[in-house]
Scaffold this motif. Structure first.
Motif, PDB file in Angstrom:
ATOM      1  N   SER A  88       0.962  -1.177  -0.062  1.00  0.00           N
ATOM      2  CA  SER A  88      -0.106   0.052  -0.041  1.00  0.00           C
ATOM      3  C   SER A  88       0.675   1.187   0.043  1.00  0.00           C
ATOM      4  O   SER A  88       0.620   2.264  -0.752  1.00  0.00           O
ATOM      5  CB  SER A  88      -0.989  -0.012   1.170  1.00  0.00           C
ATOM      6  OG  SER A  88      -1.832  -1.042   1.371  1.00  0.00           O
ATOM      7  N   LYS A  89       1.962   1.228   0.687  1.00  0.00           N
ATOM      8  CA  LYS A  89       2.750   2.461   0.817  1.00  0.00           C
ATOM      9  C   LYS A  89       3.579   2.685  -0.866  1.00  0.00           C
ATOM     10  O   LYS A  89       3.696   3.641  -1.191  1.00  0.00           O
ATOM     11  CB  LYS A  89       3.997   2.150   1.732  1.00  0.00           C
ATOM     12  CG  LYS A  89       4.572   3.244   2.423  1.00  0.00           C
ATOM     13  CD  LYS A  89       5.586   3.115   3.596  1.00  0.00           C
ATOM     14  CE  LYS A  89       6.389   3.876   3.448  1.00  0.00           C
ATOM     15  NZ  LYS A  89       7.720   3.385   4.420  1.00  0.00           N
ATOM     16  N   LYS A  90       3.997   1.392  -1.434  1.00  0.00           N
ATOM     17  CA  LYS A  90       4.583   1.646  -2.602  1.00  0.00           C
ATOM     18  C   LYS A  90       3.642   1.815  -3.854  1.00  0.00           C
ATOM     19  O   LYS A  90       4.018   2.624  -4.695  1.00  0.00           O
ATOM     20  CB  LYS A  90       5.320   0.132  -2.889  1.00  0.00           C
ATOM     21  CG  LYS A  90       6.544   0.220  -1.990  1.00  0.00           C
ATOM     22  CD  LYS A  90       7.634  -1.135  -2.334  1.00  0.00           C
ATOM     23  CE  LYS A  90       8.981  -0.731  -1.572  1.00  0.00           C
ATOM     24  NZ  LYS A  90       9.494  -2.048  -1.418  1.00  0.00           N
ATOM     25  N   TRP A  91       2.476   1.289  -3.756  1.00  0.00           N
ATOM     26  CA  TRP A  91       1.680   1.554  -4.899  1.00  0.00           C
ATOM     27  C   TRP A  91       0.189   1.956  -4.452  1.00  0.00           C
ATOM     28  O   TRP A  91      -0.779   1.196  -4.384  1.00  0.00           O
ATOM     29  CB  TRP A  91       1.469   0.207  -5.545  1.00  0.00           C
ATOM     30  CG  TRP A  91       2.673  -0.399  -6.324  1.00  0.00           C
ATOM     31  CD1 TRP A  91       3.452  -1.312  -5.772  1.00  0.00           C
ATOM     32  CD2 TRP A  91       3.192   0.082  -7.583  1.00  0.00           C
ATOM     33  NE1 TRP A  91       4.527  -1.524  -6.808  1.00  0.00           N
ATOM     34  CE2 TRP A  91       4.168  -0.491  -7.840  1.00  0.00           C
ATOM     35  CE3 TRP A  91       2.883   1.158  -8.465  1.00  0.00           C
ATOM     36  CZ2 TRP A  91       5.186  -0.336  -8.925  1.00  0.00           C
ATOM     37  CZ3 TRP A  91       3.539   1.240  -9.451  1.00  0.00           C
ATOM     38  CH2 TRP A  91       4.675   0.652  -9.775  1.00  0.00           C
ATOM     39  N   PRO A  92       0.414   3.258  -3.806  1.00  0.00           N
ATOM     40  CA  PRO A  92      -1.009   3.773  -3.047  1.00  0.00           C
ATOM     41  C   PRO A  92      -2.190   3.856  -3.917  1.00  0.00           C
ATOM     42  O   PRO A  92      -3.364   3.411  -3.912  1.00  0.00           O
ATOM     43  CB  PRO A  92      -0.549   4.977  -2.322  1.00  0.00           C
ATOM     44  CG  PRO A  92       0.734   5.345  -3.052  1.00  0.00           C
ATOM     45  CD  PRO A  92       1.226   4.238  -3.269  1.00  0.00           C
ATOM     46  N   GLY A  93      -1.853   4.183  -5.250  1.00  0.00           N
ATOM     47  CA  GLY A  93      -2.839   4.540  -6.231  1.00  0.00           C
ATOM     48  C   GLY A  93      -3.289   3.348  -6.656  1.00  0.00           C
ATOM     49  O   GLY A  93      -4.580   3.087  -6.795  1.00  0.00           O
ATOM     50  N   LEU A  94      -2.534   2.185  -6.979  1.00  0.00           N
ATOM     51  CA  LEU A  94      -3.025   0.903  -7.534  1.00  0.00           C
ATOM     52  C   LEU A  94      -3.945   0.122  -6.262  1.00  0.00           C
ATOM     53  O   LEU A  94      -5.049  -0.267  -6.788  1.00  0.00           O
ATOM     54  CB  LEU A  94      -1.892  -0.138  -7.892  1.00  0.00           C
ATOM     55  CG  LEU A  94      -2.348  -1.361  -8.377  1.00  0.00           C
ATOM     56  CD1 LEU A  94      -1.369  -1.916  -9.201  1.00  0.00           C
ATOM     57  CD2 LEU A  94      -2.496  -2.397  -7.166  1.00  0.00           C
ATOM     58  N   VAL A  95      -3.360   0.442  -4.983  1.00  0.00           N
ATOM     59  CA  VAL A  95      -4.357  -0.208  -3.801  1.00  0.00           C
ATOM     60  C   VAL A  95      -5.571   0.426  -3.902  1.00  0.00           C
ATOM     61  O   VAL A  95      -6.776  -0.099  -3.683  1.00  0.00           O
ATOM     62  CB  VAL A  95      -3.509  -0.278  -2.892  1.00  0.00           C
ATOM     63  CG1 VAL A  95      -4.528  -0.613  -1.700  1.00  0.00           C
ATOM     64  CG2 VAL A  95      -2.478  -1.088  -2.898  1.00  0.00           C
ATOM     65  N   GLU A  96      -5.698   1.883  -3.832  1.00  0.00           N
ATOM     66  CA  GLU A  96      -6.711   2.701  -3.782  1.00  0.00           C
ATOM     67  C   GLU A  96      -7.874   2.259  -4.748  1.00  0.00           C
ATOM     68  O   GLU A  96      -9.050   2.541  -4.441  1.00  0.00           O
ATOM     69  CB  GLU A  96      -6.522   4.024  -3.303  1.00  0.00           C
ATOM     70  CG  GLU A  96      -6.144   4.875  -4.662  1.00  0.00           C
ATOM     71  CD  GLU A  96      -5.476   6.280  -4.082  1.00  0.00           C
ATOM     72  OE1 GLU A  96      -5.538   6.350  -2.867  1.00  0.00           O
ATOM     73  OE2 GLU A  96      -4.875   7.255  -4.922  1.00  0.00           O
ATOM     74  N   GLY A  97      -7.360   2.224  -5.990  1.00  0.00           N
ATOM     75  CA  GLY A  97      -8.188   1.788  -6.997  1.00  0.00           C
ATOM     76  C   GLY A  97      -8.943   0.534  -6.708  1.00  0.00           C
ATOM     77  O   GLY A  97     -10.135   0.631  -7.091  1.00  0.00           O
TER      78      GLY A  97
END
Lengths: 287, 750, 159
Positions: free
Chosen positions: A84-93
Motif C-alpha cells: 500500500s505504501k509503494k503502490w497507493p494508487g493501485l491499491v486505492e483503485g
C-alpha cells in the motif's frame, strides 16, 4: 451448472479445456455471481480457483517487485502495508470497488477479466506497468495488463487461458501513483470516469509519466499524449490545465445511464488533473 | 428541545423505552415476507414484458408446462372477466390482458417445485408481441402526436380537446387571482420538473398464498395493510373477502409502496390451479424497480405574487403528473399541499393526471407533497433572493395558524407551523458561517395526515397485564408507541402491555399503516377501547363496594373511591380485578371501531447546508436540520427516526434517485447499483427538533409524523445549491451532470 | 440437477446440507438450514442485508456459492448473541432505536461487528464508509451510526 474446485492451476486449465459449453473461472465471484443471478451469463462449468495453493498470497520477488496471486482480495491488498505504501494508487483503485463485503472477495484479476472500461483497479495496474502471468495448455506467458482489455466486457484472453498472478515492477524512490474516479454518491457506484497517474521524478521534474483513463472509451485507455504534457515539468498550474484539456480532448466517452458523453468529457480533465497532483505529491514523499 | 404548549404530565408518554419487538429484530428471529415456508409449498415466478408498450398476440406455454416440476401456469385467462372501473385497473396491472403497458408488466406466472424450475419455465414460455409506440415523459405524453395509451382512459372531469392520455382533471381555487397579482410588487413564475422515485424499501415484495377450489384461502404477506390486500385480491379474483384470511408478516419497509397488490393475486391463482398447494412468490430487486411503486413524475408551472415587504398576494399552479399506464398520480394531493403552509389571499390550482408507459404509481410518503414543495418552495426562495428577504421571516409573515382557512378549503384547528419556523430559526444550524461554494437552503413542507378506518381490541390477562390487538403492521416502532399510550391510559407499566398485530379474521376492517396514521388512529382507538375496559372494571368494583359506578374512578392502575362521600375503600389494583374476573362477570375486554377523524395537520421546516464542487457539479450535504410539529411525541426516538428517514429519502430524491429510461422505453437502472439511494457515507447526522403543539382532537395530542419530512428536502437542497454556487436547478434529480451544466450555462434543467 | 453435499460450520455448529451448485450461500442458509435472519434485499451485492462472516471475512452471502462453504466457518446473525445476553451492538441498537422496520438490521449488525472486531475506535467517517454497503431506507442512518459509535465507546471503556 457444474462446479469444480481444482487444486492446481494446471488442473484448472485442463478442466477448462475438456469442458464444453460456457466455462468461467471463479475467484471472488462478485461479477460472476451477479451475472448468474440476473441471468446474463449462466456458465455450464464454473472452476473455482480459490483452493489452489498460493493463489491468495502476495509475495516480494527477488527483483524487488510484487507478485499478487489471482485470488488475493481487495481487503488483503489494503491490509498489506508495504504494498500500500509503494503502490497507493493501485491499491486505492482496488479499494474503491464496492463495499467492505465486496472487498473481502473481489480480486484485481476478476476486475480485469470482467473487461469493463469503468473497472476501478485496471487503470492503476496499467499505469504501474503491471503484467499478468497467463497459463494455457501450451505453458505460461507474461502479458502486460494494458493488452488484456479488448472492448466493453471483453478481453484478449483465449478460451481456457487462466491468469494466475499479477506482477508489479520494482518501486523506486521519487515515484508515486494515484487513482481517482468520479461517482455521484460517495460509495457503491460504478465510475463515471476514472484516471490513474504514475510518475517518476528527478529533482522535482517529471521524468516518466503514465496516464490511464477509465470509462471514457470502449476500454481502459493509456493516454500517451496527455502523459507527454507532464514529462519534463514540475506540474505547475499552466501544465495542469493543458494536461486537463488534453485528457478531455482525447476522451471518447459514450452517453449512458451513468452520465452523458459531454459530462464525462468535462470531468475527465478535472479528475485527471487532481490525480496527477496527488501522484506528484506522493512521488515527492508528501504522503 | 421540545416546545410544549399544553403542559401535561405523562408518566410513560414521551419516554424512550426499548421497543417490544426489539429482540426479534436484532437476532434475526423476526419473520418477514420471504421467511415462511409450508409443507408442499411451490415456488412462483413471473414472466414480464420486455417492451414498454405492446399488443400480446399469443402466449404459448406448452413447452414450459412439460418441464418436470412445473405445476401450474397462469395468464390473464385464469382471471374473471366483466370487471371494470378501478378494479379493472388493479387487475390489468396485476397481469396484462391484451396489452402490455410498461417494461416489466406481468404477462404470465408459473408455480413449480423449485425456484430454478419456475425460472426455467418462465424462459420457455413463448410470447408474441406486436410492439407499439410508447411514451415515457409527462410533457411528451400530452403532445398532440403522442402515442395514445388507452382510448377510453379519460373520466368525466377531463375538458374537451385535452390529450387522450389525460385520465382526469382537477381545478379549484379561491379569491381574486388577477387582482392579487396586480397588488404584488413582484410576480415570479417558473416551470419545475421532478423524476419518478421509488420507495426503495429494502425488503422485496413477498407472499405465500393458498387457495382452494371452494374459494377459501390464506395468505402470508409483507404489506402495510392486509385488509387492503384481502379486499383487492378478492375483487380481482371474484372471491368473497371473508373467505380469505390474510396474515401480515413483519414488514421490511413500505413507505406507501406496500399498500396495494402486485404478486398476491398471482400466488392465489397459481395455488388454486395447482390443486391448493401453497405458493410462494418473492420478487427480485429488478422486479421491484420495474413493476412496483414508484411515485409519479411531474411537470409543474407556478406563479406567485408578493409585496416588497414579503406578503403573498396571489398564487397559481398547474401540475401535470404521470402515474403510469393506469392513472392515479397524486396530483390532487399535490395541489392541496402546494400553498397549504401559507395564507394566500388568492390561489388557483389546476391538475392533470396523465398516462405514460410506466409502472402504476403507488403511494410514496406524503404522495404529491414533495413535488409541490419543490416547485412552490423553490420559487419562494427565488423571490426571497430577489427581494433580499430572510426566507424564514417571509414564511413567518405568511404562515397559517389556528382559525385560518387553508388554500384548499379546510379550516385549520390548532397547528404548529409558526412554532416550527421559530424553532428552526433559533437553531444554531441557521447561523453557522459557511465557506466557499457552500450554501444554505430553507424550505417548509406540509402533510394533511390521515385517520381512516380502524378496529382494535384490548383484553385483560388474568394477571392484570394487557393485550392490545391492532390491525396496523408495525413498520417503524408503532408497537412501542401503542404500548406507551396503553400504559398511560391504564396507569400500568409499559412492560405489562403486549401489542399484537392481528390477521384479517381477528378484527374489523383496518386501513393500512399509511398516511401517518398508525400511532394516531390505532392509538386513539386503543385509548377508547381501554377506557371501555376501565369503565367495566370500575363497574365491577362498584358492585363489590356496593356503591354507584360513578363513585368509582380510575387512577394509576387502581380503581378508587371518588372522594370521601363514596365511602372508605382501599383502592383495588388492576391485578386484583383481573384475578377475580371469573367471579365478577367473566373476561374483561374492549374494542373500538371507527373512521378516525381529527388527524391534526403536520408542518415541517428543514435547513440544509451543502457544498458544491464547481468543477464536477457534485453536491455534498454538510449538515441538515429537520424541525417538525409532532403534536405529541409518544416515543421521541421513533419520532426523530421518522424525521430523519423522511429527510434522507427526500435527499435521495433531490440528488441522485431517478428512473432512467432508454429510447426503447425500458428501465435501464433496475438495480440498487444504479438506482442510487443514499448510503451511510453520503450523509451527515440529521439533526432534529420535535416541536409539540398538541393536536386538540387526539387524547394524547398526536399528529401523524411519518410523511411531512420527505417534502422539504427537495426544495431545501435546490435552494442551498443556488446559495452555494448561484445555480438554480428547477429539475430533479440534481445529479452532477445537470448541476455542472447549470453552473456553466445557467440553464435550469427543465 | 445433481446436488452437492456440503459440510460446514455455522455459528459453531457442524452443519451438512445438499445444494444445487447454482444456489448461493444465502439460499442455503435460508432454505436448507432454516436460518432466515440473513435477508435478500437485492441478490447482487448492493444492499448488504445478507451480510455474514465467512472464514473471518465480512461477505455478502448472496455473492458466495453454497458449495464454497465446504470446510469453512460461517457466522450469521443467529449466532451473534451470547447465551446469556445480546451482543453489545444488539443491545445498543434496541436502546438507541437504531432500527425501524428491522429488515436491514441483521446485515448492519454483522457488518458493524466485523468493523468493531478489527477496530474498536473508528471515526464516524470510518463507520459511515464501512457501512456504505448496507442500505437502510428507514432511518437515514443517523441512529445506526450513533449506536455503533456508542457501542465502540462502551467496548473501549470495558476493555
Amino acid at each position: 451448472m457444474q462446479y469444480h474446485s481444482p487444486s492446481s492451476f494446471n488442473e484448472a486449465v485442463a478442466i477448462s479445456n475438456s469442458s464444453s459449453g460456457l466455462v468461467k473461472y471463479l475467484a471472488g465471484g462478485t461479477d460472476v455471481l451477479v451475472q448468474l443471478k440476473i441471468g446474463t451469463k449462466s456458465p455450464d462449468h464454473l472452476i473455482d480457483i480459490k483452493n489452489i495453493p498460493g493463489v491468495r498470497e502476495i509475495s516480494l520477488r527477488d527483483d524487488g517487485g510484487y507478485t499478487i496471486g489471482a485470488a488475493v482480495s481487495g481487503a488483503q491488498l489494503t491490509d498489506h502495508k508495504e504494498l500500500s505504501k509503494k503502490w497507493p494508487g493501485l491499491v486505492e483503485g482496488m479499494e474503491l470497488v464496492g463495499s467492505a463485503q465486496i472487498q473481502s472477495r473481489a480480486t484485481l484479476v476478476g476486475n480485469l477479466c470482467n473487461g469493463s472500461p469503468a473497472a476501478d483497479s485496471v487503470p492503476g495496474m496499467i499505469a504501474a506497468g503491471a503484467s499478468v502471468s497467463i497459463l494455457n495448455s501450451s505453458g505460461t506467458k507474461d502479458v502486460l495488463v494494458e493488452d488484456i482489455p479488448s472492448g466493453p466486457g471483453s478481453t484478449s484472453l483465449k478460451n481456457g487461458e487462466l491468469i494466475t498472478a499479477i506482477n508489479l515492477p520494482k518501486r523506486n524512490d521519487y515515484e508515486g501513483d494515484a487513482y481517482l474516479r468520479f461517482i455521484p454518491r460517495t460509495e457503491m457506484d460504478i465510475a463515471v470516469v476514472g484516471c490513474a497517474v504514475n510518475l517518476s521524478l528527478e529533482n522535482g521534474f517529471i521524468t516518466t509519466a503514465k496516464v490511464v483513463l477509465g470509462a471514457v472509451g470502449p476500454k481502459v485507455m493509456l493516454a500517451h499524449s496527455a502523459a507527454d504534457c507532464l514529462v519534463g515539468t514540475k506540474l505547475d498550474d499552466n501544465i495542469l490545465s493543458r494536461f486537463s484539456a488534453k485528457c478531455s480532448q482525447i476522451a471518447k466517452p459514450i452517453s449512458d445511464k451513468r452520465g452523458s458523453a459531454e459530462f464525462r468529457k468535462d470531468i475527465i480533465g478535472v479528475i485527471a488533473q487532481r490525480a496527477a497532483r496527488k501522484a506528484y505529491d506522493r512521488a515527492l514523499g508528501k504522503y | 428541545m421540545a416546545k410544549d404548549e399544553l403542559a401535561k404530565d405523562f408518566k410513560y408518554i414521551g419516554t424512550r423505552p426499548n421497543r417490544p419487538d426489539g429482540y426479534d429484530k436484532v437476532t434475526g428471529r423476526a419473520k418477514y415476507g420471504a421467511d415462511v415456508a409450508a409443507v408442499g409449498m411451490l415456488h412462483g415466478a413471473v414472466l414480464r414484458s420486455p417492451y414498454a408498450h405492446a399488443r400480446i398476440t399469443s402466449i404459448n406455454f406448452e413447452k414450459a408446462s412439460k418441464l418436470d416440476g412445473v405445476k401450474a401456469i397462469i395468464t390473464r385467462d385464469d382471471f374473471p372477466v366483466g370487471i371494470d372501473g378501478d378494479t379493472l385497473n388493479l387487475l390489468e396491472n396485476t397481469i396484462a390482458g391484451e396489452f402490455a403497458y410498461y417494461d416489466g408488466h406481468a404477462i404470465a406466472a408459473v408455480a413449480a417445485t423449485t425456484v430454478h424450475i419456475a425460472k426455467e419455465a418462465i424462459n420457455e414460455i413463448e410470447v408474441e408481441y406486436e410492439v407499439l409506440p410508447h411514451v415515457i415523459d409527462v410533457d411528451e405524453a400530452i403532445k398532440p402526436d403522442a402515442p395514445v395509451i388507452k382510448n377510453n382512459a379519460r373520466d368525466f372531469s377531463v375538458p374537451e380537446g385535452s390529450s387522450p392520455n389525460v385520465a382526469s382533471y382537477i381545478e379549484f381555487g379561491t379569491g381574486d387571482i388577477d387582482g392579487g397579482f396586480d397588488k404584488a410588487d413582484l410576480v415570479k413564475s417558473g416551470r419545475f420538473k421532478t423524476e419518478a422515485a421509488h420507495q426503495g424499501y429494502i425488503e422485496p415484495h413477498a407472499c405465500m398464498a393458498q387457495l382452494d377450489h371452494d374459494g377459501q384461502g390464506e395468505m402470508w404477506v409483507c404489506t402495510q395493510g392486509h385488509w387492503y390486500i384481502r379486499q383487492m385480491c378478492a375483487s380481482v379474483l371474484g372471491l368473497e373477502a371473508s373467505k380469505l384470511c390474510v396474515t401480515p408478516s413483519e414488514i421490511g419497509g413500505g413507505f406507501g409502496g406496500k399498500t396495494t397488490i402486485f404478486i398476491e393475486p398471482l400466488a392465489l391463482a397459481l395455488s388454486k390451479k395447482s390443486g391448493g398447494r401453497p405458493v410462494k412468490i418473492v420478487m427480485s430487486r429488478a422486479e421491484v424497480l420495474r413493476a412496483t411503486g414508484p411515485t409519479a413524475s411531474a411537470s409543474m408551472d407556478v406563479k406567485i405574487g408578493i409585496t416588497k415587504d414579503g406578503y403573498l398576494t396571489s398564487g397559481s399552479v398547474e401540475f401535470r403528473m404521470q402515474g403510469g399506464a393506469f392513472g392515479g398520480s397524486p396530483v390532487s394531493e399535490a395541489l392541496q399541499c402546494a400553498f397549504a403552509p401559507y395564507n394566500m389571499p388568492a390561489a388557483h390550482h389546476i391538475g392533470y393526471d396523465i398516462l405514460a408507459n410506466r409502472p402504476r404509481a403507488a403511494a410514496y410518503r406524503a404522495p404529491g407533497s414533495p413535488m409541490a414543495a419543490f416547485a412552490v418552495e423553490s420559487l419562494i426562495d427565488e423571490i426571497c433572493t430577489d427581494l433580499n428577504l430572510d426566507p424564514i421571516d417571509v414564511r413567518l409573515k405568511n404562515a397559517v395558524k389556528e382559525g385560518d382557512k387553508s388554500s384548499y378549503g379546510p379550516k385549520f384547528k390548532k397547528i404548529g407551523l409558526i412554532e416550527t419556523l421559530e424553532a428552526a430559526k433559533d437553531h444554531p444550524n441557521y447561523s453557522i458561517s459557511l465557506g466557499d461554494n457552500q450554501g444554505r437552503g430553507v424550505a417548509a413542507g406540509y402533510w394533511m395526515n390521515h385517520g381512516g378506518e380502524t378496529s382494535v381490541s384490548v383484553s385483560l390477562a388474568e394477571d392484570g397485564s394487557v393485550n392490545v390487538t391492532v390491525g396496523t403492521p408495525d413498520i417503524g416502532g408503532s408497537r412501542a408507541s401503542i404500548a406507551l399510550m396503553t400504559a398511560e391510559t391504564y396507569g400500568i407499566p409499559y412492560d405489562s402491555v403486549r401489542v399484537n398485530i392481528a390477521e384479517t379474521g381477528a378484527l374489523g376492517f383496518n386501513e393500512p399503516t399509511h398516511g401517518s396514521r398508525a400511532t394516531l388512529a390505532s392509538g386513539k382507538a386503543v385509548y377508547e377501547a381501554a377506557n371501555q375496559t376501565i369503565s367495566e372494571m370500575c363497574q365491577r368494583v362498584a358492585r363489590k363496594w356496593q356503591i354507584d359506578p360513578d363513585a368509582v374512578f380510575w387512577e394509576n392502575g387502581y380503581a378508587k373511591p371518588a372522594g370521601a362521600n363514596a365511602g372508605d375503600f382501599s383502592p383495588i389494583s388492576i391485578k386484583q380485578i383481573a384475578s377475580e374476573m371469573d367471579q365478577t362477570g367473566g373476561p374483561i375486554a374492549g374494542h373500538h371501531e371507527a373512521s378516525i377523524r381529527g388527524v391534526g395537520h403536520s408542518f415541517g421546516v428543514h435547513i440544509a447546508d451543502v457544498e458544491v464542487d464547481p468543477e464536477t457539479g457534485r453536491i455534498t450535504v454538510l449538515r441538515y436540520l429537520v424541525a417538525q410539529d409532532a403534536g405529541r411525541a409518544i416515543h421521541p426516538s421513533y419520532v426523530e427516526g421518522q424525521f430523519q428517514g423522511g429527510a434522507v429519502q427526500g435527499i435521495g430524491w433531490a440528488l441522485n434517485e431517478e428512473y432512467v429510461y432508454g429510447a426503447d422505453g425500458c428501465l435501464q437502472n433496475a438495480a440498487f447499483l444504479d438506482y442510487r439511494v443514499p448510503v451511510a457515507s453520503d450523509l451527515p447526522n440529521i439533526d432534529t427538533i420535535i416541536v409539540e403543539v398538541p393536536n386538540p382532537d387526539h387524547p394524547f395530542g398526536v399528529r401523524g409524523v411519518g410523511e411531512t419530512g420527505i417534502a422539504p428536502p427537495l426544495p431545501a437542497l435546490a435552494n442551498a445549491v443556488n446559495a452555494a454556487v448561484g445555480a438554480r436547478l428547477r429539475s430533479l434529480p440534481m445529479s452532477p451532470g445537470k448541476v455542472l451544466k447549470t453552473i456553466k450555462t445557467g440553464e435550469d434543467g427543465c | 440437477m445433481t446436488k452437492i453435499h456440503v459440510k460446514t460450520n455455522i455459528n459453531g455448529d457442524k452443519v451438512e446440507f445438499l445444494t444445487d451448485p447454482r444456489e448461493t450461500l444465502l439460499d442455503c442458509l435460508r432454505n436448507h438450514i432454516g436460518l432466515t435472519g440473513s435477508k435478500e434485499g437485492c441478490g447482487t451485492g448492493d444492499c448488504g442485508a445478507c451480510s455474514c462472516i465467512f472464514d473471518g471475512n465480512l461477505v455478502s452471502s448472496c455473492l458466495v456459492l453454497g458449495v464454497e462453504a465446504e470446510g469453512k466457518s460461517i457466522e450469521t446473525i443467529e449466532g451473534m448473541a451470547g447465551e446469556k445476553e445480546l451482543h453489545p451492538l444488539q443491545k445498543k441498537f434496541i436502546e438507541m432505536a437504531a432500527l425501524q422496520c428491522g429488515f436491514c438490521t441483521p446485515g448492519i449488525l454483522i457488518a458493524a461487528k466485523a468493523l468493531l472486531d478489527r477496530n474498536n475506535d473508528p471515526t464516524e467517517s470510518e463507520v459511515r464508509y464501512w457501512l456504505a454497503g448496507n442500505l437502510c431506507r428507514c432511518t437515514g442512518y443517523d441512529k445506526i451510526i450513533k449506536a455503533v459509535m456508542e457501542t465502540a465507546k462502551d467496548i473501549r471503556e470495558t476493555a
